[in-house]
Every structure is written in structure tokens, then in C-alpha cells.
Design a protein around this motif. Structure first.
Motif, PDB file in Angstrom:
ATOM      1  N   ILE B 243       8.101 -12.033   9.546  1.00  0.00           N
ATOM      2  CA  ILE B 243       6.910 -12.963   8.917  1.00  0.00           C
ATOM      3  C   ILE B 243       5.579 -12.601   9.317  1.00  0.00           C
ATOM      4  O   ILE B 243       4.679 -12.287   8.392  1.00  0.00           O
ATOM      5  CB  ILE B 243       7.137 -14.473   9.543  1.00  0.00           C
ATOM      6  CG1 ILE B 243       8.472 -15.121   8.925  1.00  0.00           C
ATOM      7  CG2 ILE B 243       5.896 -15.259   9.109  1.00  0.00           C
ATOM      8  CD1 ILE B 243       8.573 -16.596   9.805  1.00  0.00           C
ATOM      9  N   SER B 244       5.518 -11.847  10.355  1.00  0.00           N
ATOM     10  CA  SER B 244       4.209 -11.059  10.854  1.00  0.00           C
ATOM     11  C   SER B 244       4.093  -9.811   9.892  1.00  0.00           C
ATOM     12  O   SER B 244       2.960  -9.486   9.768  1.00  0.00           O
ATOM     13  CB  SER B 244       4.001 -10.851  12.258  1.00  0.00           C
ATOM     14  OG  SER B 244       5.065  -9.878  12.651  1.00  0.00           O
ATOM     15  N   LYS B 245       4.930  -9.037   9.549  1.00  0.00           N
ATOM     16  CA  LYS B 245       5.056  -7.808   8.843  1.00  0.00           C
ATOM     17  C   LYS B 245       4.625  -8.006   7.377  1.00  0.00           C
ATOM     18  O   LYS B 245       4.209  -7.182   6.870  1.00  0.00           O
ATOM     19  CB  LYS B 245       6.210  -7.140   9.077  1.00  0.00           C
ATOM     20  CG  LYS B 245       5.942  -6.337  10.440  1.00  0.00           C
ATOM     21  CD  LYS B 245       7.362  -5.531  10.826  1.00  0.00           C
ATOM     22  CE  LYS B 245       7.370  -5.367  12.205  1.00  0.00           C
ATOM     23  NZ  LYS B 245       8.889  -4.767  12.539  1.00  0.00           N
ATOM     24  N   ARG B 246       5.281  -8.990   6.636  1.00  0.00           N
ATOM     25  CA  ARG B 246       5.057  -9.350   5.398  1.00  0.00           C
ATOM     26  C   ARG B 246       3.599  -9.274   4.912  1.00  0.00           C
ATOM     27  O   ARG B 246       2.650 -10.456   5.582  1.00  0.00           O
ATOM     28  CB  ARG B 246       5.956 -10.404   4.908  1.00  0.00           C
ATOM     29  CG  ARG B 246       7.372  -9.980   5.025  1.00  0.00           C
ATOM     30  CD  ARG B 246       8.211 -10.896   3.936  1.00  0.00           C
ATOM     31  NE  ARG B 246       7.958 -10.550   2.706  1.00  0.00           N
ATOM     32  CZ  ARG B 246       8.934 -10.745   1.476  1.00  0.00           C
ATOM     33  NH1 ARG B 246      10.319 -11.156   2.054  1.00  0.00           N
ATOM     34  NH2 ARG B 246       8.604 -10.675   0.518  1.00  0.00           N
ATOM     35  N   ASP B 247       3.250  -8.606   3.808  1.00  0.00           N
ATOM     36  CA  ASP B 247       1.711  -8.734   3.507  1.00  0.00           C
ATOM     37  C   ASP B 247       1.758  -8.846   1.905  1.00  0.00           C
ATOM     38  O   ASP B 247       0.642  -8.772   1.453  1.00  0.00           O
ATOM     39  CB  ASP B 247       0.914  -7.900   3.910  1.00  0.00           C
ATOM     40  CG  ASP B 247       1.234  -6.315   3.418  1.00  0.00           C
ATOM     41  OD1 ASP B 247       2.342  -6.334   2.676  1.00  0.00           O
ATOM     42  OD2 ASP B 247       0.443  -5.403   3.716  1.00  0.00           O
ATOM     43  N   ASP B 248       2.729  -9.010   1.301  1.00  0.00           N
ATOM     44  CA  ASP B 248       2.935  -9.412  -0.095  1.00  0.00           C
ATOM     45  C   ASP B 248       2.345 -10.706  -0.471  1.00  0.00           C
ATOM     46  O   ASP B 248       2.784 -11.657   0.135  1.00  0.00           O
ATOM     47  CB  ASP B 248       4.208  -9.191  -0.566  1.00  0.00           C
ATOM     48  CG  ASP B 248       5.360 -10.076   0.047  1.00  0.00           C
ATOM     49  OD1 ASP B 248       5.443  -9.702   1.325  1.00  0.00           O
ATOM     50  OD2 ASP B 248       5.849 -10.899  -0.678  1.00  0.00           O
ATOM     51  N   SER B 249       1.748 -10.661  -1.611  1.00  0.00           N
ATOM     52  CA  SER B 249       0.982 -11.878  -1.969  1.00  0.00           C
ATOM     53  C   SER B 249       1.823 -13.011  -2.012  1.00  0.00           C
ATOM     54  O   SER B 249       1.501 -14.331  -1.720  1.00  0.00           O
ATOM     55  CB  SER B 249       0.045 -11.803  -3.172  1.00  0.00           C
ATOM     56  OG  SER B 249       0.790 -11.442  -4.464  1.00  0.00           O
ATOM     57  N   LYS B 250       2.954 -12.977  -2.642  1.00  0.00           N
ATOM     58  CA  LYS B 250       3.813 -14.168  -2.975  1.00  0.00           C
ATOM     59  C   LYS B 250       4.426 -14.857  -1.726  1.00  0.00           C
ATOM     60  O   LYS B 250       4.179 -16.005  -1.610  1.00  0.00           O
ATOM     61  CB  LYS B 250       4.964 -13.546  -3.862  1.00  0.00           C
ATOM     62  CG  LYS B 250       5.852 -14.505  -4.251  1.00  0.00           C
ATOM     63  CD  LYS B 250       7.279 -14.527  -4.971  1.00  0.00           C
ATOM     64  CE  LYS B 250       8.239 -15.560  -5.401  1.00  0.00           C
ATOM     65  NZ  LYS B 250       9.197 -14.914  -6.227  1.00  0.00           N
ATOM     66  N   PHE B 251       4.737 -13.992  -0.686  1.00  0.00           N
ATOM     67  CA  PHE B 251       4.903 -14.594   0.436  1.00  0.00           C
ATOM     68  C   PHE B 251       3.867 -15.101   1.293  1.00  0.00           C
ATOM     69  O   PHE B 251       3.897 -16.178   1.990  1.00  0.00           O
ATOM     70  CB  PHE B 251       5.893 -13.512   1.392  1.00  0.00           C
ATOM     71  CG  PHE B 251       6.124 -14.060   2.881  1.00  0.00           C
ATOM     72  CD1 PHE B 251       7.056 -14.796   3.089  1.00  0.00           C
ATOM     73  CD2 PHE B 251       5.285 -13.727   4.047  1.00  0.00           C
ATOM     74  CE1 PHE B 251       7.476 -15.617   4.280  1.00  0.00           C
ATOM     75  CE2 PHE B 251       5.657 -14.255   5.239  1.00  0.00           C
ATOM     76  CZ  PHE B 251       6.631 -15.128   5.417  1.00  0.00           C
ATOM     77  N   VAL B 252       2.800 -14.363   1.156  1.00  0.00           N
ATOM     78  CA  VAL B 252       1.582 -14.891   2.007  1.00  0.00           C
ATOM     79  C   VAL B 252       1.098 -16.261   1.405  1.00  0.00           C
ATOM     80  O   VAL B 252       0.872 -17.130   2.016  1.00  0.00           O
ATOM     81  CB  VAL B 252       0.251 -13.876   1.982  1.00  0.00           C
ATOM     82  CG1 VAL B 252      -0.931 -14.311   2.718  1.00  0.00           C
ATOM     83  CG2 VAL B 252       0.699 -12.483   2.647  1.00  0.00           C
ATOM     84  N   ASN B 253       1.186 -16.170   0.075  1.00  0.00           N
ATOM     85  CA  ASN B 253       0.514 -17.638  -0.612  1.00  0.00           C
ATOM     86  C   ASN B 253       1.622 -18.628  -0.023  1.00  0.00           C
ATOM     87  O   ASN B 253       1.159 -19.937   0.251  1.00  0.00           O
ATOM     88  CB  ASN B 253       0.648 -17.452  -2.152  1.00  0.00           C
ATOM     89  CG  ASN B 253      -0.509 -16.974  -2.782  1.00  0.00           C
ATOM     90  OD1 ASN B 253      -1.710 -17.127  -2.234  1.00  0.00           O
ATOM     91  ND2 ASN B 253      -0.325 -16.215  -3.814  1.00  0.00           N
TER      92      ASN B 253
END
Lengths: 136, 539
Positions: B243-253
């Protein structure tokens, strides 16, 4: 002999009732086979009649599972209410075209075209055209 | 279609005579037009695998309308589809794959998984891709909006497909198909035991593949899995790392959406175990690319997480400099939870922000942070042209209330009374009603003190009605004090009342009234007497 048969049939005769078993002991317990012949004939006729009825019913029962090209042809003829002459003509067309499945004539309008009609059926071209109109 | 042909196909579609299949297959090869269409429909309507395979063989050549016929017979074609998928014929296989995906035939997943695992099969690659696509579709059915036209239960389908995928996971060492593991991760939820075992065991052969899938997959199932893990009592640390590593917009949104509502105790506990976020940086895919709403939500999320104060301050600093007004306001509010010099510095900068709400947010916390010169700043801000800032200043000076001033009034000397009173009347909106209430009390000394307070706080014009009432008080000392105080309210109404008081039976009242009237005369001579205007206004 006829009196013997009648003695079996005419149950209402009380005197005969009393003497019903008398004949069976005639000749000291020996059965004359010729006496059973009428009964055998009746049974055989009934069996043949039943077999014919079963056969006919089975032939026209389209609800049973089978793999029968001729029956399928009949099923389609019945569905289209074709008379015997038309059925026969279509059957002859299928035979003349050497179709392994006679029912194919119901799905191939080309078989009814003038140039496709076999020589032996040329005389009945008009009837075939009428059938084509009806089936397609 | 003519009546004759329709009758023929009606019989052929329903006949129990197997000779029908041969007739129809011959017709399929030799006819066209209406007869071809009817034949196609009849074959699809029958339960003949051979007939269905013949249709599948022609799928790529069928028109879109003809393909629609297959939709009606989808339930009867499973057997043929299974045979076609396992067939060596490339065209038949490709057609079957297209149809399996089109029909969402999840029953075939186990067959496809077996095929995908078969390294000798030339269709293994395509079968693997099809499994992934089918699992993606199923994931959308399970986690997305339910389509009630499709009567199949997504949960039951999911369990069935998961079973075959779990078996494939056990055989991973043999087949090494990471896509099958990805499919398994997409469907397995936080409650799936196999998946939890893999995540808790870094030596598991599938561990790296699973982590890789969780880090990169855009599939709704995976994203939901990660988010739902935040609600788990014992969320795996490996999942929290993902969770802390993901920075793709879909996931972050989705993450920002998920945490924008009330944060439960379990989620707060899990969030506190996350020490960083990949998007917590400037640049591409960083928080500076967020819109205002996301900036606000990310502040809330980071505040609830275990991110170190320095990193959090970097975020707030950046948003306070480059963010949109509302985001700056929220950022300034968030500063309240971080003590220290850097926070103080940011608050002092924020107090000069161009947005009044940001200024107000900074003003509210300036005293609690013990910023040097806070009092001077507040005294300056109390005269702000913005209501929000003035309001915040009042909140920051709670001790300057009328009640406190009243309680300590007797102990203060005149200078202190004057300066404090001046502040109190601006800070506490209850000052004027408080003085008026005091003027109505029975206790003589309280009424007298109220008159004195009105004078010292320069509130005579605001409380003149109370003073006019006191001009008729039974106590001559109070009447005299009121008459004296009214000199600071030069209106026609007051002048009239003072003229009346000048004829009071008590000489000290008369003198006070005359003194105030003399002051009015002086003002009149200087043309600064607003009596006429006020009188007009009162009329």
C-alpha cells in the motif's frame, strides 16, 4: 367336436355345467392336440395384430430417441401435411438424387430446379415445382 | 422466412431423431441465405455437440446478427466449447476462446487452467491470457455493480474458480505461470487462507509473484483486497508495504476515497504502521499532481498514518505554498497537531496568507504554539477586515471575556481598565449585552459599576438606552453618574433627556446634566455635534 366346443361356450346350460369336465377325461386323460388348434390360431392372430399395432405406433411415434433417416423424412412429411402422392414423389426425388438423408430435400431448394431434376422425374416437374412452392 | 421453411426448422430443432444432425450439418455446408440462417438456429437449439462444434468452427465467419443466435444457446454449448478449447485446431481454439470470453463461461476456467499449465500445448499462452481476462470479468462481477440479468451468483462462481486456481498455486513450481497466480490474487480476498499463508511466508515459491501482482495490478479485485486489508485485525505488514509503495492514480484515488470517511480503530491501527507513501513526494505521480480535493484527503490520510512529522511537515509546507485555498486551509489546521519551530514558522507564514480562512486557521493556534510576539500579532489581527480572522482572534483570546473583566474590574487601575476594556469589547460580543444587564440589577454598586465600565470602555453610545433608564433611577448618585456618562453620546434624544435631568430635584444630578449639555454645546460650536443626523436617523 362342435358339441364339445359348444359345451365350453354355452355356460348357461346347467346340465353342461355339471358335466363340464367330462370331456377332459375322455380317452383316459389324453389331450387331443387337434382340439387346441383353434385356440392356438386365435392367440397367433392376436399376437400378430398386437405386433402390427406396436410396429405402426412405433413407426409414427416421433418422441422416442432414434437415428432413422426414413423416419425423419416421414416426420417432416407429416409436419407439412403432405399427401401420399407428394410423399412418394419426394421420396423418389431423394432416391434419384442418391441422397443418404432423404430429409435433405426439405432443405435444398436447388434440388427442385429444372436443371437439377433427374430425367426419370421430368414428367412430374410441375408437381415438384408445386412442392417447392409449398416447402420453401 | 416462409411458413414452409419455418415448419421444417421447427421440426428439425425439436426432433429426437439423431438423423437430424446429419441433415443439418449437410445443409450448413451447402446452403446460404434463409436456409443457412434457419439451419444455424436449429443447430444451436439442439443438444448436439457435433453441431455446436461445426458452428464454433464457423464463428469467425458469422455476421453479428448470426452471432446473436449463439447467445440464445449459450447454456447448451458448454460441452462443445470445452472440446473446442482442447482441440488442436488453431481456428477452432481461437473461436472458442472468443466465445468463452463473450459468454463469460467461468465453468471452463478449470479446463483453461489445465491447458495453461501444459507447457507442451501450443495454446497454453492463449489459455493463460484467457484465464486472466475471465478472472478480471469475474472480479468486476464480484466487486462491481451486480447485473441482475445474469442470474448466476458471482460469489458461487468465484468460489468455483478460486478452487481451481488454488490448485494451480500448489502446482506453481511445475508450471511457473505467474499469470495464474495473478488470477488467484485478483479473486482471493483478504479472508483467503492460501493467500494469507503466502503473504506471511516470504519463502513461499509464489511470494514474489503475489507481491509483484499486488504492487502492479490495476484489477479492481486486487485494489479492493489492498484496501480491505486496512480493516483487518491482523493485516500483513507485507500488504501494508505494498500500500505504501503504490503511487498509481487509480489506487491512490481509491485509497484516498477509502480513508476520507470516518477512520475506524482497526484502520487507524493499520495506518499507523505505514511509515511512508510513494506519492509523498514532489514530481510526477507525487502529491503536487493531485487536485485540491485529493490534497485535502491526502493530508487527512497522512495525519492518520505513521509518517514521520518531518515528512508530514514537508507535505504541509508544500501545500501551504502551492496548494489551492481550501487545501492550504486544511494544511494549516493540520499544523496544530505538530509542535515545534518548523511548525511555528509555517503558522507564522500562514497568518499572512492571502486567503482569510487560512489566516484564521493560523490565528487560532498561534497562542497555543507559544510563538514569540503572538499577543502583538493577535492585537493586530483583531482589527482585520475579514470576519473569519476577527472571529479566530477572539477564539484565541478566551481570557479577555466580559465575565473575566467584570470579575477583576475592581482590582484594576484606570489605565489597565482602559486598555483591557478596549480589548474585551472587541473580543467578546457579550460585552454590550452584559453591561446593559448589569445596569438593570438591583444592587446599587453593580449599576454604578456598569455606568463606569461603559465610560471606560467607550461604549456609551452602544448602551445609551440603559443610561437613559438610569437617569430615572431612585438613587441620585446613579442618576448623576448616568447624566455625566451621557456627555459621550451627543444625540437629540440624549440632549432632551439631559434637559429634563437638569431640572432634577437633586443638585448633583442637575450639575452633571448641565455639564454634559455644556459639552454638547461645545461640540455644536465646533460643528461636530451629530445630534441632527442622529435625530433624523431615529425618526
Amino acid at each position: 367336436m362342435s358339441s364339445t366346443i359348444l359345451s365350453h361356450v354355452l355356460f348357461a346350460q346347467i346340465s353342461n355345467w355339471k358335466r363340464m369336465g367330462d370331456g377332459l377325461y375322455r380317452g383316459r386323460g389324453r389331450v387331443d392336440l387337434i382340439d387346441l388348434l383353434p385356440l392356438a390360431i386365435v392367440i397367433a392372430v392376436a399376437a400378430i395384430a398386437i405386433a402390427i399395432v406396436v410396429k405402426v405406433r412405433k413407426r409414427n411415434d416421433m418422441t422416442t430417441q432414434c437415428d432413422n433417416p426414413a423416419k425423419l423424412f416421414r416426420e417432416l412429411c407429416l409436419a407439412h401435411n403432405l399427401d401420399r402422392a407428394s410423399q412418394k414423389l419426394l421420396g423418389r426425388l431423394a432416391t434419384a438424387l442418391q441422397l443418404s438423408q432423404p430429409a435433405e430435400v426439405f432443405l435444398q431448394p436447388a434440388y427442385f430446379r429444372t436443371d437439377q431434376i433427374p430425367a426419370e422425374l421430368r414428367d412430374e416437374e410441375a408437381e415438384l415445382q408445386a412442392l417447392q412452392e409449398r416447402l420453401f | 422466412m416462409t411458413t414452409g421453411l419455418a415448419t421444417t426448422f421447427e421440426i428439425l430443432a425439436a426432433s429426437r431423431n439423431d438423423a437430424t444432425n446429419t441433415v443439418l450439418l449437410t445443409a450448413l455446408e451447402r446452403t446460404d441465405g434463409e436456409v443457412y440462417e434457419g439451419t444455424l438456429k436449429a443447430i444451436i437449439a439442439r443438444r448436439s455437440k457435433k453441431g455446436h462444434l461445426a458452428v464454433l468452427q464457423r464463428w469467425h465467419r458469422l455476421s453479428s446478427q448470426q452471432r446473436e443466435y449463439l447467445q440464445e444457446g449459450r447454456g447448451r454449448m458448454s460441452g462443445a466449447l470445452r472440446d473446442a478449447v482442447l482441440n488442436e485446431d488453431g481456428q477452432l481454439f481461437a473461436n472458442a476462446c472468443e466465445l468463452v470470453e463473450h459468454f463469460k463461461e467461468f465453468d471452463l476456467v478449470s479446463t483453461l487452467v489445465t491447458l495453461a499449465e501444459n507447457q507442451k500445448s501450443k495454446h497454453a499462452e492463449a489459455a493463460t491470457e484467457l484465464v486472466l481476462r475471465l478472472v478480471g470479468q469475474l472480479s468486476e462481477m464480484v466487486y462491481g455493480k451486480r447485473d441482475y440479468e445474469d442470474r448466476r451468483d458471482p460469489q458461487s462462481l468465484c468460489r468455483f474458480v478460486l478452487e481451481s486456481l488454488e490448485r494451480s498455486v500448489e502446482r506453481f513450481r511445475t508450471h511457473k505461470r505467474s499469470e495464474l497466480i495473478e488470477a488467484f490474487v485478483i479473486l482471493g480476498g483478504p479472508s483467503n487462507n492460501t493467500l494469507r499463508q503466502i503473504l506471511d511466508d516470504p519463502h513461499h515459491p509464489c511470494y514474489l509473484t503475489v507481491i509483484n501482482v499486488m504492487t502492479n495490478s490495476q484489477c479492481t479485485g486486487v485494489l479492493k483486497f489492498l484496501l480491505q486489508s486496512l480493516q483487518n485485525e491482523h493485516a500483513s505488514l507485507n500488504v501494508l508495504n505494498v500500500i505504501s509503495k503504490r503511487d498509481d492514480s487509480k489506487f491512490v484515488n481509491l485509497l484516498l476515497d477509502y480513508t476520507s470517511e470516518e477512520i475506524s480503530a482497526k484502520m487507524a491501527k493499520n495506518l499507523s504502521r505505514i511509515n511512508s507513501f510513494a506519492w509523498l513526494r514532489m514530481g510526477q505521480r507525487g502529491y503536487d499532481s493531485f487536485d485540491e480535493r485529493d490534497q485535502i484527503r491526502c493530508i487527512k490520510l497522512v495525519a492518520a498514518s505513521g509518517v514521520k512529522p518531518d515528512a508530514f511537515l514537508d507535505l504541509l509546507d508544500s501545500i501551504l505554498h502551492f496548494g489551492e485555498p481550501t487545501a492550504r486551509w486544511v494544511a494549516c489546521d493540520a499544523l496544530a497537531s505538530i509542535p515545534g519551530d518548523r511548525g511555528n514558522h509555517l503558522v507564522l507564514n500562514a497568518i499572512e496568507d492571502r486567503d482569510p480562512n487560512v489566516q484564521a486557521a493560523a490565528t487560532r493556534q498561534i497562542r497555543d504554539r507559544h510563538v514569540p510576539g503572538a499577543m502583538a500579532l493577535l492585537l493586530e489581527k483583531i482589527n482585520s477586515p475579514h470576519e473569519a480572522v476577527r472571529q479566530a482572534t477572539c477564539e484565541a483570546l478566551p481570557e479577555f471575556s466580559f465575565a473575566n473583566f467584570l470579575a477583576g474590574f475592581e482590582g484594576l487601575n484606570d489605565d489597565v481598565r482602559r486598555t483591557t476594556g478596549s480589548l474585551v469589547k472587541r473580543v467578546d460580543p457579550e460585552t454590550v449585552p452584559g453591561i446593559l444587564a448589569e445596569m438593570k440589577l438591583k444592587a446599587r454598586n453593580r449599576r454604578l459599576r456598569a455606568v463606569e465600565m461603559a465610560e471606560i470602555m467607550e461604549l456609551v453610545p452602544e448602551v445609551f438606552e440603559g443610561l437613559l433608564t438610569l437617569l430615572e433611577d431612585d438613587d441620585h448618585v446613579i442618576r448623576a453618574a448616568a447624566a455625566d456618562a451621557l456627555q459621550f453620546c451627543p444625540t437629540a434624544q440624549v440632549q432632551e433627556a439631559l434637559r429634563y435631568a437638569a431640572n432634577d430635584k437633586n443638585c448633583s444630578v442637575q450639575e452633571a446634566a448641565k455639564g454634559s449639555l455644556a459639552t454638547f454645546d461645545k461640540l455644536s460650536a465646533q460643528n461636530t455635534f451629530p445630534m441632527a443626523e442622529t435625530a433624523e436617523g431615529q425618526q
